[in-house]
Design a protein around this motif. Sequence first.
Motif, PDB file in Angstrom:
ATOM      1  N   GLN A  23     -51.580  64.271  40.685  1.00 29.98           N
ATOM      2  CA  GLN A  23     -51.757  65.279  41.730  1.00 29.98           C
ATOM      3  C   GLN A  23     -53.030  66.074  41.521  1.00 29.98           C
ATOM      4  OE1 GLN A  23     -48.167  67.493  41.862  1.00 29.98           O
ATOM      5  NE2 GLN A  23     -47.237  66.159  43.387  1.00 29.98           N
ATOM      6  N   GLN A  24     -53.268  66.419  40.280  1.00 24.35           N
ATOM      7  CA  GLN A  24     -54.490  67.170  39.959  1.00 24.35           C
ATOM      8  C   GLN A  24     -55.709  66.378  40.388  1.00 24.35           C
ATOM      9  OE1 GLN A  24     -55.242  70.265  38.421  1.00 24.35           O
ATOM     10  NE2 GLN A  24     -53.219  70.607  39.234  1.00 24.35           N
ATOM     11  N   ASN A  25     -55.624  65.113  40.080  1.00 24.72           N
ATOM     12  CA  ASN A  25     -56.722  64.215  40.408  1.00 24.72           C
ATOM     13  C   ASN A  25     -56.993  64.245  41.915  1.00 24.72           C
ATOM     14  OD1 ASN A  25     -58.611  62.434  39.891  1.00 24.72           O
ATOM     15  ND2 ASN A  25     -57.286  60.667  39.541  1.00 24.72           N
ATOM     16  N   MET A  26     -55.894  64.192  42.672  1.00 27.47           N
ATOM     17  CA  MET A  26     -56.021  64.233  44.131  1.00 27.47           C
ATOM     18  C   MET A  26     -56.672  65.529  44.579  1.00 27.47           C
ATOM     19  SD  MET A  26     -52.477  62.679  45.476  1.00 27.47           S
ATOM     20  CE  MET A  26     -52.564  63.487  47.053  1.00 27.47           C
ATOM     21  N   VAL A  27     -56.207  66.614  43.948  1.00 23.81           N
ATOM     22  CA  VAL A  27     -56.724  67.931  44.326  1.00 23.81           C
ATOM     23  C   VAL A  27     -58.227  67.990  44.106  1.00 23.81           C
ATOM     24  CG1 VAL A  27     -56.795  70.350  43.649  1.00 23.81           C
ATOM     25  CG2 VAL A  27     -54.605  69.222  44.003  1.00 23.81           C
ATOM     26  N   PHE A  28     -58.664  67.449  42.979  1.00 24.26           N
ATOM     27  CA  PHE A  28     -60.098  67.559  42.693  1.00 24.26           C
ATOM     28  C   PHE A  28     -60.924  66.613  43.528  1.00 24.26           C
ATOM     29  CE2 PHE A  28     -58.612  69.795  38.927  1.00 24.26           C
ATOM     30  CZ  PHE A  28     -59.457  70.879  38.990  1.00 24.26           C
ATOM     31  N   ALA A  29     -60.310  65.482  43.854  1.00 24.94           N
ATOM     32  CA  ALA A  29     -61.045  64.547  44.717  1.00 24.94           C
ATOM     33  C   ALA A  29     -61.230  65.139  46.099  1.00 24.94           C
ATOM     34  CB  ALA A  29     -60.273  63.236  44.806  1.00 24.94           C
ATOM     35  N   ARG A  30     -60.255  66.006  46.491  1.00 25.55           N
ATOM     36  CA  ARG A  30     -60.259  66.534  47.832  1.00 25.55           C
ATOM     37  C   ARG A  30     -61.393  67.515  48.068  1.00 25.55           C
ATOM     38  NH1 ARG A  30     -54.423  67.329  48.331  1.00 25.55           N
ATOM     39  NH2 ARG A  30     -54.790  69.370  47.513  1.00 25.55           N
ATOM     40  N   HIS A  31     -61.628  68.346  47.049  1.00 25.18           N
ATOM     41  CA  HIS A  31     -62.623  69.389  47.246  1.00 25.18           C
ATOM     42  C   HIS A  31     -63.986  68.905  46.773  1.00 25.18           C
ATOM     43  CE1 HIS A  31     -59.672  72.205  48.509  1.00 25.18           C
ATOM     44  NE2 HIS A  31     -58.958  71.963  47.449  1.00 25.18           N
ATOM     45  N   MET A  32     -64.756  68.475  47.713  1.00 24.20           N
ATOM     46  CA  MET A  32     -66.099  68.012  47.344  1.00 24.20           C
ATOM     47  C   MET A  32     -66.948  69.167  46.857  1.00 24.20           C
ATOM     48  SD  MET A  32     -68.064  67.638  50.888  1.00 24.20           S
ATOM     49  CE  MET A  32     -69.466  68.510  50.269  1.00 24.20           C
ATOM     50  N   ALA A  33     -66.617  70.379  47.331  1.00 22.44           N
ATOM     51  CA  ALA A  33     -67.425  71.523  46.971  1.00 22.44           C
ATOM     52  C   ALA A  33     -67.275  71.865  45.495  1.00 22.44           C
ATOM     53  CB  ALA A  33     -67.040  72.714  47.813  1.00 22.44           C
ATOM     54  N   THR A  34     -66.126  71.526  44.890  1.00 16.74           N
ATOM     55  CA  THR A  34     -65.947  71.851  43.476  1.00 16.74           C
ATOM     56  C   THR A  34     -66.975  71.110  42.635  1.00 16.74           C
ATOM     57  OG1 THR A  34     -64.310  70.130  43.428  1.00 16.74           O
ATOM     58  CG2 THR A  34     -63.508  72.410  43.521  1.00 16.74           C
ATOM     59  N   GLU A  35     -67.327  69.936  43.077  1.00 15.73           N
ATOM     60  CA  GLU A  35     -68.307  69.157  42.321  1.00 15.73           C
ATOM     61  C   GLU A  35     -69.671  69.841  42.341  1.00 15.73           C
ATOM     62  OE1 GLU A  35     -68.378  65.182  43.801  1.00 15.73           O
ATOM     63  OE2 GLU A  35     -66.193  65.144  43.812  1.00 15.73           O
ATOM     64  N   THR A  36     -70.027  70.358  43.522  1.00 11.16           N
ATOM     65  CA  THR A  36     -71.357  70.938  43.642  1.00 11.16           C
ATOM     66  C   THR A  36     -71.449  72.261  42.894  1.00 11.16           C
ATOM     67  OG1 THR A  36     -70.718  72.076  45.632  1.00 11.16           O
ATOM     68  CG2 THR A  36     -71.731  69.924  45.904  1.00 11.16           C
ATOM     69  N   ALA A  37     -70.321  73.002  42.873  1.00 16.62           N
ATOM     70  CA  ALA A  37     -70.368  74.342  42.310  1.00 16.62           C
ATOM     71  C   ALA A  37     -70.257  74.333  40.788  1.00 16.62           C
ATOM     72  CB  ALA A  37     -69.236  75.181  42.892  1.00 16.62           C
ATOM     73  N   GLN A  38     -70.090  73.159  40.245  1.00 18.08           N
ATOM     74  CA  GLN A  38     -69.751  73.025  38.839  1.00 18.08           C
ATOM     75  C   GLN A  38     -70.774  73.658  37.906  1.00 18.08           C
ATOM     76  OE1 GLN A  38     -68.546  69.314  36.134  1.00 18.08           O
ATOM     77  NE2 GLN A  38     -69.525  68.931  37.956  1.00 18.08           N
ATOM     78  N   ALA A  39     -72.030  73.249  38.067  1.00 17.63           N
ATOM     79  CA  ALA A  39     -73.027  73.590  37.066  1.00 17.63           C
ATOM     80  C   ALA A  39     -73.706  74.938  37.349  1.00 17.63           C
ATOM     81  CB  ALA A  39     -74.070  72.499  37.005  1.00 17.63           C
ATOM     82  N   ARG A  40     -73.337  75.589  38.449  1.00 20.19           N
ATOM     83  CA  ARG A  40     -74.078  76.772  38.840  1.00 20.19           C
ATOM     84  C   ARG A  40     -73.566  78.023  38.144  1.00 20.19           C
ATOM     85  NH1 ARG A  40     -77.283  75.227  42.811  1.00 20.19           N
ATOM     86  NH2 ARG A  40     -76.704  73.284  43.791  1.00 20.19           N
ATOM     87  N   THR A  41     -74.435  79.005  38.123  1.00 18.09           N
ATOM     88  CA  THR A  41     -74.028  80.274  37.525  1.00 18.09           C
ATOM     89  C   THR A  41     -73.103  81.001  38.499  1.00 18.09           C
ATOM     90  OG1 THR A  41     -76.001  81.217  38.476  1.00 18.09           O
ATOM     91  CG2 THR A  41     -76.109  80.595  36.162  1.00 18.09           C
ATOM     92  N   PRO A  42     -72.109  81.694  37.980  1.00 16.50           N
ATOM     93  CA  PRO A  42     -71.168  82.352  38.890  1.00 16.50           C
ATOM     94  C   PRO A  42     -71.815  83.503  39.626  1.00 16.50           C
ATOM     95  CG  PRO A  42     -70.733  82.964  36.643  1.00 16.50           C
ATOM     96  CD  PRO A  42     -71.777  81.900  36.589  1.00 16.50           C
ATOM     97  N   LEU A  43     -71.331  83.718  40.834  1.00 12.00           N
ATOM     98  CA  LEU A  43     -71.876  84.795  41.654  1.00 12.00           C
ATOM     99  C   LEU A  43     -71.161  86.100  41.322  1.00 12.00           C
ATOM    100  CD1 LEU A  43     -71.843  83.137  45.133  1.00 12.00           C
ATOM    101  CD2 LEU A  43     -73.847  83.700  43.819  1.00 12.00           C
TER     102      LEU A  43
ATOM    103  N   THR B 138     -54.550  69.967  54.802  1.00 10.60           N
ATOM    104  CA  THR B 138     -54.421  68.679  54.121  1.00 10.60           C
ATOM    105  C   THR B 138     -53.079  68.039  54.431  1.00 10.60           C
ATOM    106  OG1 THR B 138     -53.550  69.792  52.202  1.00 10.60           O
ATOM    107  CG2 THR B 138     -55.903  69.352  52.228  1.00 10.60           C
ATOM    108  N   ARG B 139     -53.074  66.736  54.242  1.00  9.22           N
ATOM    109  CA  ARG B 139     -51.867  65.940  54.488  1.00  9.22           C
ATOM    110  C   ARG B 139     -50.728  66.411  53.595  1.00  9.22           C
ATOM    111  NH1 ARG B 139     -47.967  63.530  55.602  1.00  9.22           N
ATOM    112  NH2 ARG B 139     -47.525  61.317  55.689  1.00  9.22           N
ATOM    113  N   SER B 140     -51.041  66.678  52.327  1.00  3.42           N
ATOM    114  CA  SER B 140     -49.972  66.998  51.385  1.00  3.42           C
ATOM    115  C   SER B 140     -49.382  68.372  51.672  1.00  3.42           C
ATOM    116  CB  SER B 140     -50.500  66.940  49.959  1.00  3.42           C
ATOM    117  OG  SER B 140     -51.585  67.815  49.829  1.00  3.42           O
ATOM    118  N   ARG B 141     -50.209  69.288  52.129  1.00  8.37           N
ATOM    119  CA  ARG B 141     -49.728  70.658  52.302  1.00  8.37           C
ATOM    120  C   ARG B 141     -49.307  70.948  53.740  1.00  8.37           C
ATOM    121  NH1 ARG B 141     -52.371  76.214  50.349  1.00  8.37           N
ATOM    122  NH2 ARG B 141     -50.549  77.483  50.780  1.00  8.37           N
ATOM    123  N   HIS B 142     -50.090  70.467  54.705  1.00  7.52           N
ATOM    124  CA  HIS B 142     -49.805  70.817  56.093  1.00  7.52           C
ATOM    125  C   HIS B 142     -49.307  69.648  56.921  1.00  7.52           C
ATOM    126  CE1 HIS B 142     -52.979  73.564  54.590  1.00  7.52           C
ATOM    127  NE2 HIS B 142     -52.242  74.470  55.181  1.00  7.52           N
ATOM    128  N   GLY B 143     -49.423  68.449  56.375  1.00  8.37           N
ATOM    129  CA  GLY B 143     -48.916  67.290  57.105  1.00  8.37           C
ATOM    130  C   GLY B 143     -49.979  66.507  57.845  1.00  8.37           C
TER     131      GLY B 143
END
Lengths: 236, 394
Positions: A23-43, B138-143
């Motif tokens: 599930q975690q894997n799915m979550v991270f695959a879903r958010h493409m933005a998490t990949e981009t924000a990874q290396a940046r300094t926090p705001l 999302t599909r998992s949360r909202h269908g």
Amino acid sequence: MNVTPLTRRPLGCLKATLRQARQQNMVFARHMATETAQARTPLPPPEHNFFPLQDRKTKTLRTAFAVYPSTVASGSKSLAPPPTNALQSLHEAQIKKMDPTGARTALFAKTREAAKVGDVLMVTHRRGGEPFAGVLLSIRRRGIDTAILLRNHLGKVGVEMWFKVYNKNVAGIEIVKRRPKRARRARLTYMRQPKHDMGSVEDLVFAWKRSRKVFSSGKAAAGAAAAKKAAAGKKK
Amino acid sequence: MAPRLPARCWQQLALRPSTATTALLLPSSAAASPLQQQQLAQQPTTLPYTQHRTVKTGWSTLPARGAKPQRFNQVTSGLPALTTGPAAALRRKERTTPVRAGVLAVKKGMTVFMGRTGARIACTVLQLDRVQTVLNKTRSRHGYWAVQVGMGERQPGNVGAPLLGYYEAKGMAPKEVLAEFRVRDESGLLPVGVQLMPDWFHVGQRVDVRGICKGKGFAGGMKRHGFSGQEASHGNSKNHRTIGSVGPSQGSGSRVLPGKKMPGRMGGHRVTVQNLPVLMVDNDLGILVVKGCVAGPKGSVIQVQDACKKDPPPQDFIEKTRKLLEERFPEAEAHLQAARQRHLELKEARREKRIAELISEGVKGAEEHADAIEEILAASANERPAELEQTQPL
């Protein structure tokens, strides 16, 4: 002592962890933005104001919410509202493209020299054919879509034609005769009534053409004559 | 293969051994003593040998004890896939769901495009006013998969408390309008808080444009459905614009059939115009020009999305627009996380009635925030390689 549950447990745990990992894997695959924000300094936390909500009866502070300015999006990037006169800008750009010299705009501008309703105009088509002359009944001002209405009599039948001023099919517009006195209406629709109808403007056009021949140089006149001949040839 | 016997069967057998077995085991002359019988019962016995196996001799068609239940109604049982239900609905709509999210726009009015060759094309100008993505569904949360998009700006005084909290958590100003656009799958989801500009579309592509048409109020049959009306003369009296018969009489039920067109409310409903070509996109003016007309008056809110009945835009164009978003808003995710963190704190403060203090102190604790965000990011960065290792063998 019952041993089976103990022996089963590790397997169950593994299953649960695997499921979680999936599930975690799915979550991270879903958010493409998490990949981009990874290396940046926090705001730093975004700048905002508080919007207080009052209690209606007691007039005291009930609660408050942070409200971010509408011009700020995603960090320092600013969101400007779009220009309100976009349509006008679009018209201007189009007119500039279709009428680079500004002659057509000037011809129907609200100036002293411009053509007015009641004047007799002649419109030449790009694809040849007989130029259409007539009295100007109204000017429909719509930016790039500005149009004029001309009225004439062809064979004792009243004919009206709309011309789009900025259209490339309209090769030229000329003033044949100005109205001696300014018309007191914006649209001279009353000229359709028999009492006010101007009739054919053929003689006016003829006189105007003759006067042009007189004033213009011999070459141009010869050219005009040649053009007339060519037009006649086309007709045949 | 005979199924395994449940314990209750052979236990019963063991307690009451059949005469056949005892006869075999024991000499016929000697009578079996009660003691011997007891010993025999304690011995582990297998199935007795019989010519015919029946339920009485321990035959059972029941599944084995502890075995998994038979999955006769599951995906693995080899049955055809269901044609109803959420998954089937999504599959059915997959082809007609656009790949990308759409945008909200304001109808500015109609004008024309004059061509070099004298062509004149009527077109509608749509303006995008600070269009931002607000939420991913999302599909998992909202269908289903969808992107919620907001446009414009609303005064906080005109927004209710629940929505103020919603926008607080998003780190954006309250939007004038919200709408959601279904997308085909997760690849259509967008980072939250980024602005969608007119160059989200390209010139020449086809779009579906949705708007709410002008309301006409209670309209008669002639205007609403184009009925012919009635005669002006020939004895007609005061019934010139009324509808005529509403159906046959006795023999056909003497009733009005459902769906009969009659006078009623006209307009004010949603109208979709499909496959309009995009004539122009201009980021400076924030406008998108589509060919033809669009429902609704000037100033009405319009939804624009890739045409569902045409092929989606080319893949390289889709990638280009995604890359543009990332370039323009690299801090989107960090901004969102910071806003969320702040929202949680403020929420806690509201619950504990500390909000008045917070306001009087002003926005405080910026450094603490930064530290907290740094920790979160560092933690996520540490987790990431571990997960990648986990996922790679799979």
